[in-house]
Design a protein around this motif. Structure first.
Motif, PDB file in Angstrom:
ATOM      1  N   ASP A  42      15.001   8.323  -0.568  1.00  0.00           N
ATOM      2  CA  ASP A  42      14.505   6.958  -0.421  1.00  0.00           C
ATOM      3  C   ASP A  42      15.417   6.095   0.435  1.00  0.00           C
ATOM      4  O   ASP A  42      16.510   6.492   0.821  1.00  0.00           O
ATOM      5  CB  ASP A  42      14.319   6.313  -1.790  1.00  0.00           C
ATOM      6  N   TYR A  43      14.912   4.882   0.720  1.00  0.00           N
ATOM      7  CA  TYR A  43      15.686   3.812   1.326  1.00  0.00           C
ATOM      8  C   TYR A  43      15.903   2.774   0.230  1.00  0.00           C
ATOM      9  O   TYR A  43      15.014   2.528  -0.591  1.00  0.00           O
ATOM     10  CB  TYR A  43      14.928   3.143   2.471  1.00  0.00           C
ATOM     11  N   THR A  44      17.076   2.146   0.216  1.00  0.00           N
ATOM     12  CA  THR A  44      17.364   1.099  -0.758  1.00  0.00           C
ATOM     13  C   THR A  44      17.866  -0.128  -0.020  1.00  0.00           C
ATOM     14  O   THR A  44      18.804  -0.048   0.773  1.00  0.00           O
ATOM     15  CB  THR A  44      18.422   1.560  -1.779  1.00  0.00           C
ATOM     16  N   VAL A 107       6.622   5.564   1.380  1.00  0.00           N
ATOM     17  CA  VAL A 107       5.410   5.573   0.563  1.00  0.00           C
ATOM     18  C   VAL A 107       5.231   4.142   0.059  1.00  0.00           C
ATOM     19  O   VAL A 107       5.872   3.723  -0.905  1.00  0.00           O
ATOM     20  CB  VAL A 107       5.524   6.568  -0.614  1.00  0.00           C
ATOM     21  N   LYS A 108       4.344   3.399   0.693  1.00  0.00           N
ATOM     22  CA  LYS A 108       4.206   1.961   0.422  1.00  0.00           C
ATOM     23  C   LYS A 108       3.688   1.674  -0.983  1.00  0.00           C
ATOM     24  O   LYS A 108       3.993   0.640  -1.557  1.00  0.00           O
ATOM     25  CB  LYS A 108       3.313   1.317   1.470  1.00  0.00           C
ATOM     26  N   ASP A 109       2.911   2.573  -1.557  1.00  0.00           N
ATOM     27  CA  ASP A 109       2.361   2.363  -2.901  1.00  0.00           C
ATOM     28  C   ASP A 109       3.408   2.499  -3.996  1.00  0.00           C
ATOM     29  O   ASP A 109       3.159   2.095  -5.134  1.00  0.00           O
ATOM     30  CB  ASP A 109       1.228   3.360  -3.181  1.00  0.00           C
ATOM     31  N   LYS A 110       4.559   3.068  -3.687  1.00  0.00           N
ATOM     32  CA  LYS A 110       5.565   3.331  -4.718  1.00  0.00           C
ATOM     33  C   LYS A 110       6.839   2.513  -4.535  1.00  0.00           C
ATOM     34  O   LYS A 110       7.868   2.824  -5.122  1.00  0.00           O
ATOM     35  CB  LYS A 110       5.890   4.821  -4.748  1.00  0.00           C
ATOM     36  N   ILE A 111       6.789   1.447  -3.761  1.00  0.00           N
ATOM     37  CA  ILE A 111       7.953   0.577  -3.586  1.00  0.00           C
ATOM     38  C   ILE A 111       8.174  -0.197  -4.881  1.00  0.00           C
ATOM     39  O   ILE A 111       7.230  -0.684  -5.495  1.00  0.00           O
ATOM     40  CB  ILE A 111       7.745  -0.389  -2.407  1.00  0.00           C
TER      41      ILE A 111
END
Length: 140
Positions: A42-44, A107-111
């Protein structure tokens, strides 16, 4: 005789040069410090927001697919002097809103987002890497 007013062309430039300098701070010109980390999964993104409550944070995806972060900081301090029945209020409001272009592999739905210890942390999971397809295509 009526006084005649002459147009001084130097006055606006002197005035602008005086006010448009680094000596005079601009209102709302500061933005929170932002850190962005990348891992395999992921990115944080971490935004410094000391004293902020989660109710004042909005994180969303806009119509263009960009990440929009908005923070509204409201602080109200009341001090009552019982001898004079005087109520003193100090208000402090600061707003921040910024849109960020997301990488294609998010994954935009799981931000997800959370506020903890004065830091707004936004986690943006990466999608699984697609297998690269290489093959020869026969030309007919």
């Amino acid at each position: 005789m009526l006084p005649v007013m002459f147009k001084n062309s130097w006055f606006p430039t002197v005035f602008d040069d005086f006010l448009n300098t680094d000596f005079l701070p601009r209102a709302n010109s500061t933005a929170p410090a932002v850190n962005v980390k990348e891992s395999e999964k992921d990115y944080t993104m971490e935004l410094a927001a000391p004293g902020i409550k989660k109710e004042y944070c909005r994180v969303s995806i806009n119509d263009e697919g960009n990440l929009t972060v908005a923070i509204e900081n409201k602080a109200e301090h009341k001090h009552e002097d019982k001898n004079h029945h005087y109520l003193r209020r100090e208000f402090s409001y600061s707003n921040y809103e910024q849109s960020y272009t997301l990488p294609d592999d998010v994954v935009k739905d799981k931000i997800s987002a959370k506020v903890e210890d004065g830091i707004l942390t936004i986690t943006m999971p990466k999608c699984e890497p697609k297998e690269k397809v290489s093959k020869a295509i026969e030309v007919s």
